[in-house]
Structure formats: structure tokens, C-alpha cells
Design a protein around this motif. Structure first.
Motif, PDB file in Angstrom:
ATOM      1  N   ARG A  20       0.832  -1.209   0.000  1.00 14.98           N
ATOM      2  CA  ARG A  20       0.000   0.000   0.000  1.00 14.98           C
ATOM      3  C   ARG A  20       0.867   1.260   0.000  1.00 14.98           C
ATOM      4  NH1 ARG A  20      -3.460  -3.104   3.374  1.00 14.98           N
ATOM      5  NH2 ARG A  20      -2.395  -2.311   5.231  1.00 14.98           N
ATOM      6  N   ALA A  21       1.942   1.260   0.785  1.00 16.17           N
ATOM      7  CA  ALA A  21       2.837   2.427   0.848  1.00 16.17           C
ATOM      8  C   ALA A  21       3.505   2.669  -0.501  1.00 16.17           C
ATOM      9  CB  ALA A  21       3.877   2.226   1.936  1.00 16.17           C
ATOM     10  N   THR A  22       3.948   1.567  -1.131  1.00 17.53           N
ATOM     11  CA  THR A  22       4.597   1.701  -2.444  1.00 17.53           C
ATOM     12  C   THR A  22       3.637   2.269  -3.475  1.00 17.53           C
ATOM     13  OG1 THR A  22       6.078  -0.162  -1.977  1.00 17.53           O
ATOM     14  CG2 THR A  22       5.749   0.442  -4.293  1.00 17.53           C
ATOM     15  N   ILE A  23       2.405   1.745  -3.471  1.00 20.46           N
ATOM     16  CA  ILE A  23       1.400   2.220  -4.430  1.00 20.46           C
ATOM     17  C   ILE A  23       1.047   3.678  -4.158  1.00 20.46           C
ATOM     18  CG2 ILE A  23      -0.996   1.960  -5.169  1.00 20.46           C
ATOM     19  CD1 ILE A  23      -0.659  -1.061  -4.734  1.00 20.46           C
ATOM     20  N   THR A  24       0.924   4.047  -2.864  1.00 16.83           N
ATOM     21  CA  THR A  24       0.595   5.428  -2.500  1.00 16.83           C
ATOM     22  C   THR A  24       1.680   6.386  -2.968  1.00 16.83           C
ATOM     23  OG1 THR A  24      -0.699   4.726  -0.571  1.00 16.83           O
ATOM     24  CG2 THR A  24       0.111   7.011  -0.597  1.00 16.83           C
ATOM     25  N   ASN A  25       2.941   6.018  -2.750  1.00 14.41           N
ATOM     26  CA  ASN A  25       4.053   6.874  -3.178  1.00 14.41           C
ATOM     27  C   ASN A  25       4.070   7.024  -4.700  1.00 14.41           C
ATOM     28  OD1 ASN A  25       4.919   7.261  -0.545  1.00 14.41           O
ATOM     29  ND2 ASN A  25       6.365   5.541  -0.598  1.00 14.41           N
ATOM     30  N   ALA A  26       3.837   5.898  -5.385  1.00 14.21           N
ATOM     31  CA  ALA A  26       3.819   5.945  -6.847  1.00 14.21           C
ATOM     32  C   ALA A  26       2.669   6.815  -7.343  1.00 14.21           C
ATOM     33  CB  ALA A  26       3.701   4.535  -7.419  1.00 14.21           C
ATOM     34  N   ASN A  27       1.508   6.687  -6.695  1.00 16.44           N
ATOM     35  CA  ASN A  27       0.352   7.497  -7.095  1.00 16.44           C
ATOM     36  C   ASN A  27       0.604   8.984  -6.836  1.00 16.44           C
ATOM     37  OD1 ASN A  27      -1.060   5.279  -7.961  1.00 16.44           O
ATOM     38  ND2 ASN A  27      -2.319   5.085  -6.123  1.00 16.44           N
ATOM     39  N   ASN A  28       1.259   9.277  -5.690  1.00 18.48           N
ATOM     40  CA  ASN A  28       1.560  10.691  -5.387  1.00 18.48           C
ATOM     41  C   ASN A  28       2.494  11.279  -6.437  1.00 18.48           C
ATOM     42  OD1 ASN A  28      -0.024  10.670  -3.103  1.00 18.48           O
ATOM     43  ND2 ASN A  28       1.671  10.228  -1.704  1.00 18.48           N
ATOM     44  N   ALA A  29       3.479  10.479  -6.838  1.00 17.50           N
ATOM     45  CA  ALA A  29       4.403  10.951  -7.873  1.00 17.50           C
ATOM     46  C   ALA A  29       3.667  11.172  -9.193  1.00 17.50           C
ATOM     47  CB  ALA A  29       5.528   9.938  -8.063  1.00 17.50           C
ATOM     48  N   THR A  30       2.757  10.241  -9.496  1.00 19.43           N
ATOM     49  CA  THR A  30       1.984  10.372 -10.735  1.00 19.43           C
ATOM     50  C   THR A  30       1.077  11.595 -10.681  1.00 19.43           C
ATOM     51  OG1 THR A  30       2.000   7.981 -11.073  1.00 19.43           O
ATOM     52  CG2 THR A  30       0.319   9.235 -12.254  1.00 19.43           C
ATOM     53  N   THR A  31       0.473  11.821  -9.498  1.00 18.49           N
ATOM     54  CA  THR A  31      -0.392  12.988  -9.318  1.00 18.49           C
ATOM     55  C   THR A  31       0.400  14.275  -9.531  1.00 18.49           C
ATOM     56  OG1 THR A  31      -1.830  11.816  -7.768  1.00 18.49           O
ATOM     57  CG2 THR A  31      -1.883  14.231  -7.708  1.00 18.49           C
TER      58      THR A  31
END
Length: 300
Positions: A147-158
Motif C-alpha cells: 500500500r505504501a509503495t502504491i501510494t508513493n507511486a500514485n503521489n508521484a503520478t499525481t
């Protein structure tokens, strides 16, 4: 005195002298009628695709006057929007990605409750319970890490999407500036470019004048300054030659606080030492006033 001012002053003096020679009361000052005008330039470099006005056309504030090439900016916008769509696809749903792990954890927790009861009744060894507790803890840590990895990746994408949005907004602003619009109401008095020419950002492509509000640029001598003031009403005569004149009420709206020497190319040696002060007198145009027409000023 600049060359433009010298020419204006020369015209006023030469024509003024002609008027005085025609007879009548001598004016207190002479000048030339002008119109407030603005120079309109292109805001982007590019080929002029269209001109929607010609000299003499009346225009209103916000009216589109010309269009410069938008192809480059259109390509940039389309590429950025495609990149934004691709970035949005990369974003993942953490709950979906960890669904299988969560299901397995739920199953292990059910098994753990059953095992605890068996251990309490002596039907199962405690080691079996400890193994289940360890497995559940490991899976929960793994799920949290995913979940943390996906959240960080999503934040970067955002952040990337937001950056692309800002770039798209900037390109759209540039595209809007390809539409040359009038900053004021008035009449097109000059065009300095044609369709097919390359417009340069900041360079004037046409001029718009406010023909409803003319003003007379006149010059007064030092002794006359005591008789004039800003806001003062004066009589203004527009002379079209051959005894054709029109009378107007004018208002002095500006008087220069710096004196100027009379142009050497116009006056005699004795007159060159005289100082004059430039003044601006506004007059409401009744439709007959034209730029360049000589005006006379009479104190009321």
C-alpha cells in the motif's frame, strides 16, 4: 526637443502664421489636432493567418483583429494532453492490489481462532498457534508495504499530472494570445503588416485611435503661463482652410512643467531664446475633426 515634437511645432507655427495673415483676432496659441491612440502588437511570433479589419474600420474593445499561426501550440497541447492521459493510467488502486493478501489474512485469522480453542482444550500444540500468528503478522506487513509503495507511486503520478496540467494551461494561454484583440474602442488608423507576413512578438501590427475624443497639442510662451491652468475652459477653433472653421469648447488637461527651446530650424535668431511650454487641450469630436488639422486657442 525630439524630431517628432519639432515637426509638430513647426507645423503649428507655419500654419498659424498663415492664419494670422488672413486677418481676424490673433490666437493666443496654435496647435495641431491629434487623437489618443494605442499601438497593437502580436504577442507571439508566427505567420499572420488572417486580418479581420482594415484601415478606417470601427472596432470595440475585445474585438478580434487578427490571427497568428497556432499550429506549434496546438501540437504542444495535444502532446501534453496525451502524456497526461498516459500518466493517469499508471495510477493504481491499493485496495485492489492487496485484495488477495487481505483475503488470505482474514482466512488465517479464522484459523487462528479455531486453533486457540484447540490449544486451550489441549487438542493442538501451542506451536501451531504461534506459527499462525507469525504468518498473519508477516502478511500484514507485506500488505502495508504494498500500500505504501502504491501510494508513493500514485503521489508521484499525481504530481506529474499536475505539472502537465500547468503546462497545458500555459500553452492554451499562448494559443489565446494568437488572437490579436483590440484593447479599446476606436478606429483602425494604420496597418503595418499583412496576411502571410511573420509577426514578431511586441512589434506593432496596427494602430487604433479614439476619434471621439480629440485633443489639441499647443505651445504657450512663458508669459502666458500665468493665464492658463489645468481644468481651464478655452475656445478652440479648427481651421480647414479657405475660411472654413469650426468652433469648440476645449479643456486644458495638461501643461508641461518643463520648458523647451524653440526649434532652431523654424524661428529667427532672436526668437530661438524663447521658451515654450507644451499643453494638451481636450475637445469632444463632433465627427468633423481630423488628425493634423490646425487649431487655434483663444482665452475666454
Amino acid at each position: 526637443m525630439t524630431m517628432i515634437k519639432t515637426l509638430r511645432f513647426a507645423l503649428a507655427l507655419v500654419l498659424g502664421a498663415a492664419l494670422v495673415s488672413c486677418g481676424g483676432d490673433e490666437p493666443d496659441a496654435h496647435g495641431v489636432f491629434e487623437f489618443p491612440s494605442v499601438s497593437v502588437g502580436a504577442e507571439n511570433n508566427g505567420k499572420i493567418l488572417a486580418f479581420y479589419v482594415k484601415e478606417g474600420d470601427k472596432v470595440v474593445k475585445g474585438q478580434e483583429l487578427a490571427l497568428t499561426d497556432t499550429v506549434t501550440f496546438t501540437v504542444q497541447r495535444d502532446n501534453l494532453e496525451a502524456a497526461k492521459r498516459a500518466a493517469a493510467v499508471v495510477q493504481s488502486d491499493a485496495e485492489v492490489q492487496t485484495a488477495a493478501m487481505r483475503q488470505k489474512i482474514a482466512k488465517l485469522k479464522d484459523d487462528l481462532q479455531t486453533t486457540k480453542r484447540l490449544v486451550e482444550s489441549g487438542a493442538a500444540p501451542r506451536k501451531q498457534q504461534e506459527n499462525l500468528e507469525t504468518e498473519i503478522s508477516v502478511l500484514e506487513s507485506q500488505a502495508a508495504a504494498v500500500r505504501a509503495t502504491i501510494t508513493n507511486a500514485n503521489n508521484a503520478t499525481t504530481g506529474n499530472v499536475e505539472s502537465l496540467d500547468a503546462q497545458i494551461k500555459g500553452v492554451r494561454t499562448l494559443m489565446e494570445k494568437c488572437h490579436v484583440v483590440s484593447p479599446t474602442d476606436g478606429v483602425v488608423t494604420a496597418k503595418y503588416a499583412s496576411e502571410g507576413e511573420i509577426a514578431v512578438a511586441g512589434r506593432t501590427v496596427l494602430k487604433i485611435a479614439d476619434t471621439d475624443n480629440a485633443y489639441l497639442r499647443a505651445y504657450f510662451t512663458s508669459p502666458q503661463l500665468r493665464d492658463i491652468a489645468v481644468g481651464q475652459k478655452v475656445k478652440v477653433i479648427a481651421n480647414y482652410g479657405k475660411d472654413s472653421i469650426r468652433e469648440y469648447e476645449g479643456t486644458i488637461v495638461w501643461i508641461s512643467d518643463e520648458s523647451e527651446f524653440t526649434p532652431k530650424t523654424i524661428l529667427t535668431d532672436d526668437e530661438r531664446s524663447n521658451l515654450v511650454y507644451e499643453a494638451k487641450i481636450t475637445v469632444e469630436n463632433d465627427g468633423y475633426l481630423k488628425a493634423g488639422v490646425l487649431g487655434e486657442v483663444y482665452f475666454n
